[in-house]
Scaffold this motif. Structure first.
Motif, PDB file in Angstrom:
ATOM      1  N   ARG A 167       0.665  -1.355   0.244  1.00  0.00           N
ATOM      2  CA  ARG A 167      -0.393   0.033   0.034  1.00  0.00           C
ATOM      3  C   ARG A 167       0.858   0.894   0.024  1.00  0.00           C
ATOM      4  N   ASP A 168       2.197   1.034   0.650  1.00  0.00           N
ATOM      5  CA  ASP A 168       3.225   2.398   0.744  1.00  0.00           C
ATOM      6  C   ASP A 168       4.480   2.103   0.257  1.00  0.00           C
ATOM      7  N   ALA A 169       4.053   1.753  -0.798  1.00  0.00           N
ATOM      8  CA  ALA A 169       4.684   1.055  -2.608  1.00  0.00           C
ATOM      9  C   ALA A 169       5.689   2.413  -2.475  1.00  0.00           C
ATOM     10  N   ILE A 170       6.978   2.410  -2.682  1.00  0.00           N
ATOM     11  CA  ILE A 170       7.864   3.537  -3.352  1.00  0.00           C
ATOM     12  C   ILE A 170       8.406   3.265  -5.002  1.00  0.00           C
ATOM     13  N   LEU A 171       7.980   3.907  -5.921  1.00  0.00           N
ATOM     14  CA  LEU A 171       8.193   3.813  -7.670  1.00  0.00           C
ATOM     15  C   LEU A 171       9.711   4.585  -7.439  1.00  0.00           C
ATOM     16  N   ASP A 172      10.562   4.359  -8.195  1.00  0.00           N
ATOM     17  CA  ASP A 172      11.092   5.288  -8.593  1.00  0.00           C
ATOM     18  C   ASP A 172      11.996   5.352  -9.534  1.00  0.00           C
ATOM     19  N   TYR A 173      11.863   6.367 -10.470  1.00  0.00           N
ATOM     20  CA  TYR A 173      12.948   6.795 -12.101  1.00  0.00           C
ATOM     21  C   TYR A 173      13.510   7.693 -11.935  1.00  0.00           C
ATOM     22  N   PRO A 174      15.117   6.857 -11.696  1.00  0.00           N
ATOM     23  CA  PRO A 174      16.596   7.802 -11.527  1.00  0.00           C
ATOM     24  C   PRO A 174      16.776   9.185 -12.906  1.00  0.00           C
ATOM     25  N   GLN A 175      16.510   8.466 -13.955  1.00  0.00           N
ATOM     26  CA  GLN A 175      16.298   9.197 -15.411  1.00  0.00           C
ATOM     27  C   GLN A 175      15.761  10.448 -15.561  1.00  0.00           C
ATOM     28  N   SER A 176      14.331  10.398 -14.292  1.00  0.00           N
ATOM     29  CA  SER A 176      13.719  11.505 -14.563  1.00  0.00           C
ATOM     30  C   SER A 176      13.604  12.059 -13.800  1.00  0.00           C
ATOM     31  N   GLY A 177      14.153  11.703 -12.635  1.00  0.00           N
ATOM     32  CA  GLY A 177      13.774  12.719 -11.114  1.00  0.00           C
ATOM     33  C   GLY A 177      12.731  12.581 -10.866  1.00  0.00           C
ATOM     34  N   GLU A 178      11.692  11.164 -10.858  1.00  0.00           N
ATOM     35  CA  GLU A 178      10.559  11.176 -10.317  1.00  0.00           C
ATOM     36  C   GLU A 178      10.359   9.976  -9.009  1.00  0.00           C
ATOM     37  N   ARG A 179       9.859  10.307  -8.336  1.00  0.00           N
ATOM     38  CA  ARG A 179       9.398   9.561  -7.176  1.00  0.00           C
ATOM     39  C   ARG A 179       8.052   8.932  -7.044  1.00  0.00           C
ATOM     40  N   ILE A 180       7.254   8.378  -6.965  1.00  0.00           N
ATOM     41  CA  ILE A 180       5.945   8.007  -6.710  1.00  0.00           C
ATOM     42  C   ILE A 180       5.848   6.993  -5.646  1.00  0.00           C
ATOM     43  N   ARG A 181       4.754   7.393  -5.099  1.00  0.00           N
ATOM     44  CA  ARG A 181       4.888   7.026  -3.320  1.00  0.00           C
ATOM     45  C   ARG A 181       2.949   6.442  -3.027  1.00  0.00           C
ATOM     46  N   GLY A 182       2.836   4.974  -2.648  1.00  0.00           N
ATOM     47  CA  GLY A 182       1.445   4.376  -2.630  1.00  0.00           C
ATOM     48  C   GLY A 182       0.453   3.605  -3.517  1.00  0.00           C
ATOM     49  N   ARG A 183       0.893   2.472  -4.026  1.00  0.00           N
ATOM     50  CA  ARG A 183       0.008   1.309  -4.801  1.00  0.00           C
ATOM     51  C   ARG A 183      -0.985   2.487  -5.346  1.00  0.00           C
ATOM     52  N   ASP A 184      -1.227   3.462  -5.364  1.00  0.00           N
ATOM     53  CA  ASP A 184      -3.205   3.071  -6.128  1.00  0.00           C
ATOM     54  C   ASP A 184      -2.614   4.819  -6.913  1.00  0.00           C
ATOM     55  N   PRO A 185      -1.646   5.854  -6.490  1.00  0.00           N
ATOM     56  CA  PRO A 185      -1.127   6.703  -7.457  1.00  0.00           C
ATOM     57  C   PRO A 185       0.239   6.156  -8.168  1.00  0.00           C
ATOM     58  N   ILE A 186       1.238   4.532  -7.645  1.00  0.00           N
ATOM     59  CA  ILE A 186       1.396   4.169  -8.838  1.00  0.00           C
ATOM     60  C   ILE A 186       0.454   3.616 -10.195  1.00  0.00           C
ATOM     61  N   ARG A 187      -0.555   3.776  -9.662  1.00  0.00           N
ATOM     62  CA  ARG A 187      -1.379   2.383 -10.283  1.00  0.00           C
ATOM     63  C   ARG A 187      -1.601   3.953 -11.764  1.00  0.00           C
ATOM     64  N   GLU A 188      -2.910   5.004 -10.777  1.00  0.00           N
ATOM     65  CA  GLU A 188      -2.945   5.807 -11.619  1.00  0.00           C
ATOM     66  C   GLU A 188      -1.877   6.386 -12.458  1.00  0.00           C
ATOM     67  N   SER A 189      -0.774   6.985 -11.840  1.00  0.00           N
ATOM     68  CA  SER A 189       0.416   7.030 -13.296  1.00  0.00           C
ATOM     69  C   SER A 189       0.096   6.167 -14.076  1.00  0.00           C
ATOM     70  N   ARG A 190      -0.030   5.251 -14.063  1.00  0.00           N
ATOM     71  CA  ARG A 190       0.383   3.953 -15.187  1.00  0.00           C
ATOM     72  C   ARG A 190      -0.938   4.483 -16.251  1.00  0.00           C
ATOM     73  N   TYR A 191      -2.041   3.986 -15.385  1.00  0.00           N
ATOM     74  CA  TYR A 191      -3.316   4.488 -16.105  1.00  0.00           C
ATOM     75  C   TYR A 191      -3.926   5.364 -17.375  1.00  0.00           C
ATOM     76  N   LEU A 192      -2.945   7.116 -17.019  1.00  0.00           N
ATOM     77  CA  LEU A 192      -2.666   8.583 -17.416  1.00  0.00           C
ATOM     78  C   LEU A 192      -1.715   7.744 -18.198  1.00  0.00           C
ATOM     79  N   GLN A 193      -0.611   6.476 -18.555  1.00  0.00           N
ATOM     80  CA  GLN A 193      -0.061   7.012 -19.669  1.00  0.00           C
ATOM     81  C   GLN A 193      -0.819   6.511 -20.949  1.00  0.00           C
ATOM     82  N   PRO A 194      -0.123   7.882 -21.362  1.00  0.00           N
ATOM     83  CA  PRO A 194      -1.170   7.542 -22.778  1.00  0.00           C
ATOM     84  C   PRO A 194      -1.030   6.576 -23.966  1.00  0.00           C
ATOM     85  N   SER A 195       0.721   6.064 -24.550  1.00  0.00           N
ATOM     86  CA  SER A 195       0.773   5.304 -25.012  1.00  0.00           C
ATOM     87  C   SER A 195      -0.008   3.260 -25.022  1.00  0.00           C
ATOM     88  N   THR A 196       0.260   3.509 -25.827  1.00  0.00           N
ATOM     89  CA  THR A 196       0.705   1.219 -25.939  1.00  0.00           C
ATOM     90  C   THR A 196       1.478   1.209 -25.323  1.00  0.00           C
TER      91      THR A 196
END
Length: 126
Positions: A31-60
């Protein structure tokens, strides 16, 4: 979680990612997972925000697992990730806590042409 169970959970995760099954894809995260993207300097905290970030990604997206290695609480997946038909190579490092991913770091790389200086030393990979 034993190694066989962890490997199977990761395979289910990547299969769900490839299928666009956002619910199943994110079952693996704490539930409190952290996802890091070092190349872009982004950190996403929490399972729900991680899922939302991927859901909103427009590419196939398509995911192909090249290999999954690890043991205990540390696992590495090598993938070919194709966005809108263009492949990139991904390394995902996942750290488990209580049987769920607590921290993931993803690195991305675009393909490039081989260097001519080493052409006599290499063979082509599939």
């Amino acid at each position: 979680m034993d190694d066989r169970t962890a490997h199977a959970a990761l395979q289910r995760h990547w299969d769900a990612s490839d299928a666009g099954d956002f619910a199943a894809e994110h079952d693996i995260y704490h539930r409190d997972a952290i996802l890091d993207y070092p190349q872009s300097g982004e950190r996403i905290r929490g399972r729900d925000p991680i899922r939302e970030s991927r859901y909103l990604q427009p590419s196939t997206k398509r995911f192909a697992v090249r290999r999954i290695v690890g043991s205990g609480d540390l696992w590495v997946s090598e993938l070919t990730l194709t966005y809108d038909g263009t492949p990139s190579y991904v390394v995902s490092i996942m750290e488990f806590r209580d049987g769920l991913v607590a921290h993931e770091t993803q690195y991305f790389a675009a393909p490039f042409e081989p260097g001519p200086s080493r052409a006599h030393l290499v063979e082509a990979m599939a």
